[in-house]
Design an enzyme around this catalytic site. Sequence first.
Site, short mmCIF file in Angstrom:
data_model
loop_
_atom_site.label_atom_id
_atom_site.label_comp_id
_atom_site.label_asym_id
_atom_site.label_seq_id
_atom_site.Cartn_x
_atom_site.Cartn_y
_atom_site.Cartn_z
N TYR A 31 0.83 -1.20 0.00
CA TYR A 31 0.00 0.00 0.00
C TYR A 31 0.86 1.25 0.00
O TYR A 31 2.08 1.18 0.20
CB TYR A 31 -0.95 0.00 1.20
CG TYR A 31 -0.29 0.28 2.54
CD1 TYR A 31 0.55 -0.66 3.14
CD2 TYR A 31 -0.49 1.49 3.21
CE1 TYR A 31 1.16 -0.39 4.37
CE2 TYR A 31 0.11 1.75 4.43
CZ TYR A 31 0.92 0.82 5.01
OH TYR A 31 1.53 1.07 6.22
N ARG A 50 7.99 4.37 -4.67
CA ARG A 50 8.12 3.35 -3.62
C ARG A 50 7.12 2.21 -3.86
O ARG A 50 7.43 1.04 -3.59
CB ARG A 50 7.92 3.96 -2.23
CG ARG A 50 8.22 2.96 -1.11
CD ARG A 50 8.21 3.60 0.25
NE ARG A 50 6.92 4.19 0.55
CZ ARG A 50 6.67 4.97 1.59
NH1 ARG A 50 7.65 5.26 2.44
NH2 ARG A 50 5.48 5.46 1.80
N ARG A 98 -6.90 -20.84 -2.32
CA ARG A 98 -5.95 -20.62 -1.23
C ARG A 98 -4.78 -21.60 -1.33
O ARG A 98 -4.97 -22.81 -1.24
CB ARG A 98 -6.63 -20.77 0.13
CG ARG A 98 -5.69 -20.43 1.28
CD ARG A 98 -6.35 -20.51 2.64
NE ARG A 98 -5.38 -20.18 3.68
CZ ARG A 98 -4.47 -21.03 4.16
NH1 ARG A 98 -4.44 -22.27 3.71
NH2 ARG A 98 -3.62 -20.63 5.08
N LYS A 146 6.53 -2.04 1.76
CA LYS A 146 5.38 -1.49 2.49
C LYS A 146 4.18 -2.43 2.37
O LYS A 146 3.25 -2.18 1.60
CB LYS A 146 5.06 -0.08 1.96
CG LYS A 146 4.20 0.75 2.89
CD LYS A 146 4.22 2.19 2.46
CE LYS A 146 3.21 3.04 3.19
NZ LYS A 146 3.41 3.13 4.64
N GLU A 178 12.58 2.36 13.90
CA GLU A 178 11.66 3.42 13.49
C GLU A 178 10.46 3.39 14.42
O GLU A 178 10.43 2.60 15.37
CB GLU A 178 11.24 3.24 12.02
CG GLU A 178 10.60 1.89 11.75
CD GLU A 178 10.28 1.64 10.27
OE1 GLU A 178 10.09 2.62 9.52
OE2 GLU A 178 10.20 0.46 9.90
N LEU A 203 11.28 1.16 6.92
CA LEU A 203 10.67 1.70 5.72
C LEU A 203 11.43 2.95 5.28
O LEU A 203 11.82 3.78 6.11
CB LEU A 203 9.20 2.07 5.99
CG LEU A 203 8.46 2.43 4.70
CD1 LEU A 203 8.16 1.17 3.89
CD2 LEU A 203 7.17 3.17 4.99
N1 PMP Z 1 7.92 3.76 8.88
C1 PMP Z 1 6.79 3.03 8.92
C2 PMP Z 1 6.82 1.68 9.55
C3 PMP Z 1 5.60 3.55 8.37
O1 PMP Z 1 4.48 2.82 8.40
C4 PMP Z 1 5.61 4.86 7.80
C5 PMP Z 1 4.37 5.49 7.27
N2 PMP Z 1 3.80 4.77 6.25
C6 PMP Z 1 6.83 5.56 7.78
C7 PMP Z 1 7.96 4.98 8.32
C8 PMP Z 1 6.91 6.93 7.17
O2 PMP Z 1 6.89 6.85 5.76
P1 PMP Z 1 6.35 8.05 4.89
O3 PMP Z 1 7.11 9.27 5.28
O4 PMP Z 1 6.65 7.63 3.49
O5 PMP Z 1 4.89 8.16 5.18
#
Ligand code: PMP
Length: 284
Positions: A31, A50, A98, A146, A178, A203
Amino acid sequence: RTVYVNGRYVPESEASVSVFDRGFLFADGIYEVTAVLKGRLVDFEGHAARLHRSLNELNMHLSLNDNALRDIHRQLIDKNALQEGLVYLQVTRGAADRDFAYPEAQTPATVVAFTQQKAIIDSPLAERGLKVISLPDMRWGRRDIKTVQLLYPSMAKMEAKKRGADDAWLVESGLVTEGSSSNAWIVDHDNTLITRELSRSLLHGITRRTVMQLAKAHDMKVEERGFTIKEAQNAREAFMTSATSLVYPVVSIDQRPVGEGQPGEITRALRRLYIEASLEAMDA
Ligand code: PMP
């Protein structure tokens, strides 16, 4: 709301996806979330790039090009008269019997998108700052993709709320990876910005990248490396970045105040710079 499902714009009550969808059965999907300010997309190119990276890493095929994706985003904004908030886009490997093995490559992806209203610029959290707790990072080893596999981040957020905090910072081998849905930053006593280097452990935030560019353009020093919770607690400031929070101050970590326990000056300045730059660079 009007939502998008596989080529059609329909009222949300009429939207449906198969019970055999692999997104539903295997979290086999990815997503993106793109912020909307003044009815316009913020850094759509970054999010689209991305998205393609996530698709490639998972060998997923999507027949829509970037122009088509942008058009879906814009149509949803128009049809829902969205001024401020976000567009959520999800692509899964589609519906099939499945089986852990992927279905045949020609199985059409399921594409779903919708808007959500949210006060972004005048967010109360930007004024108040967030309390975070630390938790072990128990997610899988490809956090650079993601995926919709968000159960652990969801559990981490609930644990934070249970303990009277707003969010969690995740820790692996002693260093912060993060936040549950954001990138984590600190500002040291020389005013150097510190955020973990990119790898498969986190991410690659689109907001992280823009904030880093803005900081450098304004002669701030940026260091990409991991840091401990202790270093963060002793830092001058702490903050987090994501597409729909932009830059949020972090005022305490595991109940220890960061700096004065108030949103920091550099954090405020970065938030301001980010908003200005986003409104200027606005997608036409
Ligand atoms: N890390 C994680 C685990 C996230 O879910 C997000 C938000 N989607 C981010 C970092 C920040 O990414 P972005 O700045 O692209 O929204």
